[in-house]
Design a protein around this motif. Structure first.
Motif, PDB file in Angstrom:
ATOM      1  N   HIS A  73      -3.869  -5.603   6.160  1.00 10.45           N
ATOM      2  CA  HIS A  73      -3.057  -6.441   7.049  1.00 10.45           C
ATOM      3  C   HIS A  73      -2.233  -5.651   8.046  1.00 10.45           C
ATOM      4  CE1 HIS A  73      -0.332  -5.615   3.665  1.00 10.45           C
ATOM      5  NE2 HIS A  73       0.634  -5.707   4.547  1.00 10.45           N
ATOM      6  N   LEU A  80     -13.714   2.556   6.168  1.00 11.74           N
ATOM      7  CA  LEU A  80     -14.036   1.913   4.886  1.00 11.74           C
ATOM      8  C   LEU A  80     -13.946   2.918   3.747  1.00 11.74           C
ATOM      9  CD1 LEU A  80     -16.968  -0.500   5.800  1.00 11.74           C
ATOM     10  CD2 LEU A  80     -14.642  -1.094   5.068  1.00 11.74           C
ATOM     11  N   LEU A 117     -20.902   1.325  -3.080  1.00 11.09           N
ATOM     12  CA  LEU A 117     -20.046   0.303  -2.465  1.00 11.09           C
ATOM     13  C   LEU A 117     -20.068   0.435  -0.941  1.00 11.09           C
ATOM     14  CD1 LEU A 117     -17.060   0.242  -4.950  1.00 11.09           C
ATOM     15  CD2 LEU A 117     -18.497  -1.708  -4.335  1.00 11.09           C
TER      16      LEU A 117
HETATM   17  C1  HEM Z   1     -14.459  -2.496  -5.283  1.00  8.74           C
HETATM   18  C2  HEM Z   1     -13.863  -3.656  -5.104  1.00  8.74           C
HETATM   19  C3  HEM Z   1     -13.366  -4.107  -3.730  1.00  8.74           C
HETATM   20  C4  HEM Z   1     -13.837  -3.779  -2.488  1.00  8.74           C
HETATM   21  C5  HEM Z   1     -15.003  -2.872  -2.099  1.00  8.74           C
HETATM   22  C6  HEM Z   1     -12.981  -4.477  -1.530  1.00  8.74           C
HETATM   23  C7  HEM Z   1     -13.105  -4.368  -0.152  1.00  8.74           C
HETATM   24  C8  HEM Z   1     -12.139  -4.794   0.742  1.00  8.74           C
HETATM   25  C9  HEM Z   1     -12.094  -4.470   2.144  1.00  8.74           C
HETATM   26  C10 HEM Z   1     -13.154  -3.643   2.894  1.00  8.74           C
HETATM   27  C11 HEM Z   1     -10.983  -5.035   2.659  1.00  8.74           C
HETATM   28  C12 HEM Z   1     -10.469  -4.943   4.110  1.00  8.74           C
HETATM   29  C13 HEM Z   1     -10.939  -6.127   4.883  1.00  8.74           C
HETATM   30  C14 HEM Z   1     -10.391  -6.108   6.314  1.00  8.74           C
HETATM   31  O1  HEM Z   1      -9.289  -5.598   6.558  1.00  8.74           O
HETATM   32  O2  HEM Z   1     -11.082  -6.635   7.193  1.00  8.74           O
HETATM   33  C15 HEM Z   1     -10.303  -5.744   1.586  1.00  8.74           C
HETATM   34  C16 HEM Z   1      -9.128  -6.439   1.723  1.00  8.74           C
HETATM   35  C17 HEM Z   1      -8.570  -7.221   0.733  1.00  8.74           C
HETATM   36  N1  HEM Z   1      -8.993  -7.334  -0.557  1.00  8.74           N
HETATM   37 FE1  HEM Z   1     -10.479  -6.235  -1.377  1.00  8.74          FE
HETATM   38  N2  HEM Z   1     -12.050  -5.210  -2.208  1.00  8.74           N
HETATM   39  C18 HEM Z   1     -12.245  -5.020  -3.553  1.00  8.74           C
HETATM   40  C19 HEM Z   1     -11.502  -5.576  -4.584  1.00  8.74           C
HETATM   41  C20 HEM Z   1     -10.520  -6.530  -4.425  1.00  8.74           C
HETATM   42  C21 HEM Z   1      -9.847  -7.233  -5.510  1.00  8.74           C
HETATM   43  C22 HEM Z   1     -10.145  -7.019  -7.005  1.00  8.74           C
HETATM   44  C23 HEM Z   1      -8.942  -8.066  -4.926  1.00  8.74           C
HETATM   45  C24 HEM Z   1      -7.978  -9.061  -5.553  1.00  8.74           C
HETATM   46  C25 HEM Z   1      -7.610  -9.041  -6.819  1.00  8.74           C
HETATM   47  C26 HEM Z   1      -9.027  -7.887  -3.483  1.00  8.74           C
HETATM   48  C27 HEM Z   1      -8.259  -8.546  -2.546  1.00  8.74           C
HETATM   49  C28 HEM Z   1      -8.169  -8.189  -1.230  1.00  8.74           C
HETATM   50  C29 HEM Z   1      -7.156  -8.688  -0.315  1.00  8.74           C
HETATM   51  C30 HEM Z   1      -6.033  -9.702  -0.643  1.00  8.74           C
HETATM   52  C31 HEM Z   1      -7.393  -8.074   0.914  1.00  8.74           C
HETATM   53  C32 HEM Z   1      -6.549  -8.205   2.186  1.00  8.74           C
HETATM   54  C33 HEM Z   1      -5.469  -7.158   2.056  1.00  8.74           C
HETATM   55  C34 HEM Z   1      -4.626  -6.993   3.311  1.00  8.74           C
HETATM   56  O3  HEM Z   1      -4.849  -7.691   4.310  1.00  8.74           O
HETATM   57  O4  HEM Z   1      -3.741  -6.132   3.282  1.00  8.74           O
HETATM   58  N3  HEM Z   1      -9.985  -6.947  -3.236  1.00  8.74           N
HETATM   59  N4  HEM Z   1     -11.025  -5.565   0.431  1.00  8.74           N
END
Ligand code: HEM
Length: 140
Positions: A73, A80, A117
């Motif tokens: 955010h 990545l 990943l």
């Molecule tokens: C290996 C596991 C995971 C991968 C590869 C992954 C990948 C990503 C990526 C690439 C983003 C950035 C998206 C962007 O900014 O356009 C993201 C954001 C996010 N992910 Fe994950 N994710 C994983 C696990 C999780 C888990 C377990 C949760 C929740 C329990 C989660 C919740 C979120 C949230 C809330 C965001 C937005 C955060 C923000 O805007 O600061 N993710 N994820």
């Protein structure tokens, strides 16, 4: 990219957003609304700020994620690879102030898991769609 190191202002996410929305005279129940008794206005009453809304952010779609850097955010991660490092170690994660994040634990990914990943995230890119959509809007 260097960590935030506390330089950017802390963003409480949904908690702040809800307060701004509820106080906005342009919201559906606000002074400037032409339908203050309407369905949309009634929906606002169901928006409640709780301790849980502190630090909540909408999880973005991962479709075409490889083409939408920077990430998170505050755009705090340039690549990545850095996002995967975040999930692997949780080092330098943006803190939740006094509401510490407890859901995410460091995944301690192996190099092979990180490669897998990264390949998976890369596979979500639809070059055709990017061409059709054109470049993202400029930010002021
Ligand atoms: C290996 C596991 C995971 C991968 C590869 C992954 C990948 C990503 C990526 C690439 C983003 C950035 C998206 C962007 O900014 O356009 C993201 C954001 C996010 N992910 Fe994950 N994710 C994983 C696990 C999780 C888990 C377990 C949760 C929740 C329990 C989660 C919740 C979120 C949230 C809330 C965001 C937005 C955060 C923000 O805007 O600061 N993710 N994820």
């Amino acid at each position: 990219m260097p960590p935030l190191a506390g330089k950017e202002p802390f963003d409480a996410g949904r908690h702040t957003g809800l307060a701004e929305l509820l106080a906005d005279p342009f919201n559906a129940a606000g002074a400037l609304s032409d339908d203050r008794q309407g369905e949309r206005a009634a929906e606002l009453a169901r928006l409640v700020r709780t301790n849980e809304s502190w630090g909540q952010f909408k999880t973005p779609s991962l479709r075409n994620v490889a083409a939408s850097a920077p990430y998170m955010h505050q755009g705090q991660y340039a690549t990545l690879a850095r996002v995967l490092e975040h999930y692997s170690t949780m080092k330098d994660a943006v803190g939740g102030g006094h509401h510490g994040e407890t859901v995410l634990k460091p995944l301690e990914l192996t190099p092979a898991e990180i490669d897998d990943l990264a390949a998976f995230l890369g596979s979500l890119t639809d070059e055709g769609a990017l061409e059709r959509l054109g470049p993202p809007p400029r930010t002021p």
